[in-house]
Design a protein around this motif. Sequence first.
Motif, mmCIF file in Angstrom:
data_model
loop_
_atom_site.group_PDB
_atom_site.id
_atom_site.type_symbol
_atom_site.label_atom_id
_atom_site.label_comp_id
_atom_site.label_asym_id
_atom_site.label_seq_id
_atom_site.Cartn_x
_atom_site.Cartn_y
_atom_site.Cartn_z
ATOM 1 N N TYR A 26 0.858 -1.181 0.000
ATOM 2 C CA TYR A 26 0.000 0.000 0.000
ATOM 3 C C TYR A 26 0.896 1.233 0.000
ATOM 4 N N ALA A 27 0.468 2.248 -0.678
ATOM 5 C CA ALA A 27 1.234 3.498 -0.698
ATOM 6 C C ALA A 27 1.002 4.263 0.598
ATOM 7 N N ALA A 28 2.017 4.984 1.035
ATOM 8 C CA ALA A 28 1.855 5.837 2.209
ATOM 9 C C ALA A 28 0.734 6.832 1.941
ATOM 10 N N GLY A 29 -0.177 6.957 2.874
ATOM 11 C CA GLY A 29 -1.295 7.883 2.725
ATOM 12 C C GLY A 29 -2.473 7.322 1.955
ATOM 13 N N GLU A 30 -2.366 6.077 1.475
ATOM 14 C CA GLU A 30 -3.457 5.476 0.702
ATOM 15 C C GLU A 30 -4.666 5.199 1.587
ATOM 16 N N ARG A 31 -5.848 5.492 1.053
ATOM 17 C CA ARG A 31 -7.060 5.207 1.805
ATOM 18 C C ARG A 31 -7.421 3.727 1.673
ATOM 19 N N LEU A 32 -7.797 3.115 2.785
ATOM 20 C CA LEU A 32 -8.157 1.705 2.801
ATOM 21 C C LEU A 32 -9.665 1.555 2.963
ATOM 22 N N SER A 33 -10.239 0.708 2.157
ATOM 23 C CA SER A 33 -11.674 0.441 2.222
ATOM 24 C C SER A 33 -11.918 -0.769 3.105
ATOM 25 N N GLU A 34 -12.610 -0.559 4.183
ATOM 26 C CA GLU A 34 -12.927 -1.659 5.098
ATOM 27 C C GLU A 34 -13.700 -2.754 4.380
ATOM 28 N N ALA A 35 -14.655 -2.354 3.549
ATOM 29 C CA ALA A 35 -15.481 -3.317 2.829
ATOM 30 C C ALA A 35 -14.646 -4.119 1.831
ATOM 31 N N GLU A 36 -13.741 -3.451 1.124
ATOM 32 C CA GLU A 36 -12.910 -4.138 0.141
ATOM 33 C C GLU A 36 -11.929 -5.084 0.816
ATOM 34 N N LEU A 37 -11.363 -4.662 1.945
ATOM 35 C CA LEU A 37 -10.444 -5.523 2.675
ATOM 36 C C LEU A 37 -11.162 -6.774 3.182
ATOM 37 N N ALA A 38 -12.383 -6.586 3.641
ATOM 38 C CA ALA A 38 -13.171 -7.721 4.116
ATOM 39 C C ALA A 38 -13.480 -8.673 2.963
ATOM 40 N N ARG A 39 -13.793 -8.108 1.791
ATOM 41 C CA ARG A 39 -14.095 -8.935 0.623
ATOM 42 C C ARG A 39 -12.870 -9.745 0.209
ATOM 43 N N GLN A 40 -11.707 -9.099 0.200
ATOM 44 C CA GLN A 40 -10.481 -9.792 -0.185
ATOM 45 C C GLN A 40 -10.126 -10.908 0.789
ATOM 46 N N ALA A 41 -10.395 -10.680 2.074
ATOM 47 C CA ALA A 41 -10.059 -11.677 3.092
ATOM 48 C C ALA A 41 -11.130 -12.749 3.237
ATOM 49 N N GLY A 42 -12.291 -12.514 2.659
ATOM 50 C CA GLY A 42 -13.379 -13.472 2.767
ATOM 51 C C GLY A 42 -13.979 -13.539 4.156
ATOM 52 N N VAL A 43 -13.989 -12.373 4.851
ATOM 53 C CA VAL A 43 -14.546 -12.317 6.198
ATOM 54 C C VAL A 43 -15.503 -11.140 6.282
ATOM 55 N N SER A 44 -16.186 -11.034 7.414
ATOM 56 C CA SER A 44 -17.066 -9.893 7.621
ATOM 57 C C SER A 44 -16.236 -8.653 7.926
ATOM 58 N N ARG A 45 -16.884 -7.516 7.995
ATOM 59 C CA ARG A 45 -16.165 -6.277 8.244
ATOM 60 C C ARG A 45 -15.717 -6.148 9.700
ATOM 61 N N THR A 46 -16.370 -6.895 10.602
ATOM 62 C CA THR A 46 -16.030 -6.758 12.023
ATOM 63 C C THR A 46 -14.582 -7.113 12.338
ATOM 64 N N PRO A 47 -14.075 -8.276 11.925
ATOM 65 C CA PRO A 47 -12.663 -8.570 12.213
ATOM 66 C C PRO A 47 -11.694 -7.614 11.519
ATOM 67 N N VAL A 48 -12.057 -7.144 10.332
ATOM 68 C CA VAL A 48 -11.214 -6.173 9.632
ATOM 69 C C VAL A 48 -11.184 -4.864 10.410
ATOM 70 N N ARG A 49 -12.328 -4.468 10.925
ATOM 71 C CA ARG A 49 -12.395 -3.231 11.713
ATOM 72 C C ARG A 49 -11.521 -3.353 12.964
ATOM 73 N N GLU A 50 -11.574 -4.516 13.606
ATOM 74 C CA GLU A 50 -10.744 -4.739 14.792
ATOM 75 C C GLU A 50 -9.262 -4.706 14.426
ATOM 76 N N ALA A 51 -8.928 -5.308 13.305
ATOM 77 C CA ALA A 51 -7.530 -5.321 12.866
ATOM 78 C C ALA A 51 -7.035 -3.908 12.574
ATOM 79 N N LEU A 52 -7.856 -3.116 11.909
ATOM 80 C CA LEU A 52 -7.475 -1.738 11.587
ATOM 81 C C LEU A 52 -7.327 -0.899 12.855
ATOM 82 N N HIS A 53 -8.174 -1.155 13.835
ATOM 83 C CA HIS A 53 -8.069 -0.432 15.111
ATOM 84 C C HIS A 53 -6.730 -0.753 15.779
#
Length: 216
Positions: A26-53
């Motif tokens: 990822y580029a420095a300063g790049e915006r991350l989409s919680e929904a897209e990250l969840a889709r790529q990982a094949g999980v719900s948004r909740t664990p992704v949100r926890e990981a980002l926190h």
Amino acid sequence: MDRPQAVTAADQAYRELRRRILLRQYAAGERLSEAELARQAGVSRTPVREALHRLGEEGFVVVVPNQGVWVANPTPEGMEQAYEVREVLECKAVAKAAANVTPLLIARLEAKVAEEESIIQNRDIDRYMTVNTDFHMTLAMGSGNGVMVDFIRRILMITGVYMAFFDPFFDETTLEEHRRIVRVVSTGDVEGSVAVMREHIRLRVPDAEGRLPGGA
């Protein structure tokens, strides 16, 4: 009943996102989409949100409530300030460690250097970051000052973020610097230990263009 699965998913998401950041996918300063990250990982948004926190607490991402998440965008100026603090703390710690050096401390440091050498050969970036921190924390604990250890732990977390964006991984330079620190500390040479630690830290600070000393 669902909580253990949620924690496991969050841990997995955390490790994967941290790995991608360390590999600079990822580029420095790049915006991350919680929904897209969840889709790529094949999980719900909740664990992704926890990981980002968690990554936000460590400084790898910036979380703005109700606005979004961005990959951290550190500056050479900020890195210089952080390393200025780290230099003061670690030089003091290594002086105390050298003054009270024990065979056990040297054995622990040598074990970390050996582990670091193996990790560099295997190009395991996540373990590299962990063992690099462990090496410096082992030296800090050798100071015998618990308060100093806590402050060094915090500053290492901060500079670890800068390493992720600026430091070239998997070369022999840092490894050889660590070997040299162990050699000098093992002799009980306080002034020499401070000198090699100061040099080691200053070689990690980039110029205004983000280049490390020596062209690294």
